[in-house]
Design an enzyme around this catalytic site. Structure first.
Site, short mmCIF file in Angstrom:
data_model
loop_
_atom_site.label_atom_id
_atom_site.label_comp_id
_atom_site.label_asym_id
_atom_site.label_seq_id
_atom_site.Cartn_x
_atom_site.Cartn_y
_atom_site.Cartn_z
N PHE A 26 0.62 -1.36 -0.22
CA PHE A 26 -0.01 -0.54 0.06
C PHE A 26 1.31 1.13 0.21
O PHE A 26 0.58 2.05 -0.35
CB PHE A 26 -1.11 0.17 1.01
CG PHE A 26 -2.21 1.61 0.94
CD1 PHE A 26 -2.99 1.06 0.29
CD2 PHE A 26 -1.92 2.34 1.87
CE1 PHE A 26 -3.95 1.64 0.22
CE2 PHE A 26 -2.94 3.53 1.73
CZ PHE A 26 -3.93 3.23 1.35
N GLU A 59 -4.19 -7.70 4.12
CA GLU A 59 -3.78 -9.05 3.65
C GLU A 59 -2.35 -9.94 3.61
O GLU A 59 -2.29 -10.83 3.16
CB GLU A 59 -4.12 -8.42 1.70
CG GLU A 59 -5.14 -8.43 1.46
CD GLU A 59 -5.61 -7.30 1.09
OE1 GLU A 59 -6.28 -6.17 1.40
OE2 GLU A 59 -4.10 -6.40 1.57
N HIS A 89 -10.06 3.02 10.71
CA HIS A 89 -9.57 2.21 9.92
C HIS A 89 -8.21 1.74 10.37
O HIS A 89 -8.07 0.32 10.46
CB HIS A 89 -9.58 2.96 8.35
CG HIS A 89 -8.88 2.01 7.41
ND1 HIS A 89 -7.70 2.11 7.03
CD2 HIS A 89 -10.16 1.18 6.80
CE1 HIS A 89 -7.16 1.43 6.13
NE2 HIS A 89 -8.49 0.42 5.78
N PHE A 114 6.23 -9.94 12.51
CA PHE A 114 5.29 -8.99 12.45
C PHE A 114 5.74 -7.73 12.46
O PHE A 114 6.48 -6.94 13.51
CB PHE A 114 4.70 -8.86 13.96
CG PHE A 114 3.11 -7.75 13.60
CD1 PHE A 114 1.79 -8.08 12.76
CD2 PHE A 114 3.71 -6.73 14.22
CE1 PHE A 114 1.87 -7.18 12.25
CE2 PHE A 114 1.98 -5.68 14.35
CZ PHE A 114 1.43 -5.52 13.54
N ARG A 128 11.39 4.32 10.77
CA ARG A 128 11.74 3.07 11.50
C ARG A 128 11.20 1.98 10.24
O ARG A 128 11.92 1.17 10.54
CB ARG A 128 10.46 2.94 11.91
CG ARG A 128 10.52 3.69 13.38
CD ARG A 128 8.70 3.04 13.79
NE ARG A 128 9.05 4.22 15.14
CZ ARG A 128 8.78 5.66 15.08
NH1 ARG A 128 8.78 6.15 14.25
NH2 ARG A 128 8.74 5.99 16.80
#
Length: 156
Positions: A26, A59, A89, A114, A128
């Site tokens: 994204f 996803e 969101h 993660f 980061r």
């Protein structure tokens, strides 16, 4: 309802273990930085990495499940970014991505790190993703390596 059988991690190839990097694209620039950092760590450790792109962080759990269940990979790193906006969101996407990735590793026995940035701003995300504060892609890959080593030690 039966629980899925645990996938066995891939056996190391002649050139070393193979890892999967599932990347939410994204935020394209952040995705590239994160996958570059993770790939660098895996390559320096003597492994190789297959990159699998998905539209976004939501996803990632399903992509991680596909990779973990394939039996091809020693571990999976999930990378992407969720940047807080003006709506709820952020809460839904970041929480469900984290929960889903955790579930995949517990259900399959294949570690899924993660490596999703959950930040308030693009400035924080860039810091980061190798911009001075730390590198979440590298950190997530190191977590996969550590857990693969723990599994190796415990399996004899």
């Amino acid at each position: 309802m039966s629980s899925p059988s645990a996938a066995q991690p891939a056996e190391p190839a002649a050139s070393g273990p193979v890892y999967a990097a599932c990347i939410g694209r994204f935020y394209e620039d952040l995705a590239r930085r994160l996958v570059d950092g993770a790939s660098r760590v895996f390559l320096e450790a003597g492994g190789s990495v297959d990159v699998h792109e998905v539209p976004g962080a939501f996803e990632l759990p399903l992509a991680a499940k596909y990779c973990a269940e394939s039996g091809r990979y020693t571990g999976v790193v999930c990378l992407g970014a969720v940047i807080r906006g003006e709506t709820d969101h952020y809460e839904y996407v970041s929480g469900e991505a984290a929960r889903g990735i955790q579930r995949v590793q517990l259900d399959t026995g294949v570690h899924c790190a993660f490596g999703v940035l959950t930040v308030d701003s693009m400035e924080q995300a860039l810091a980061r993703a190798g911009g001075g504060k730390r590198h979440q892609g590298e950190d997530a890959a190191k977590a996969v390596l550590a857990m693969a080593e723990l599994r190796r030690q415990l399996s004899g």
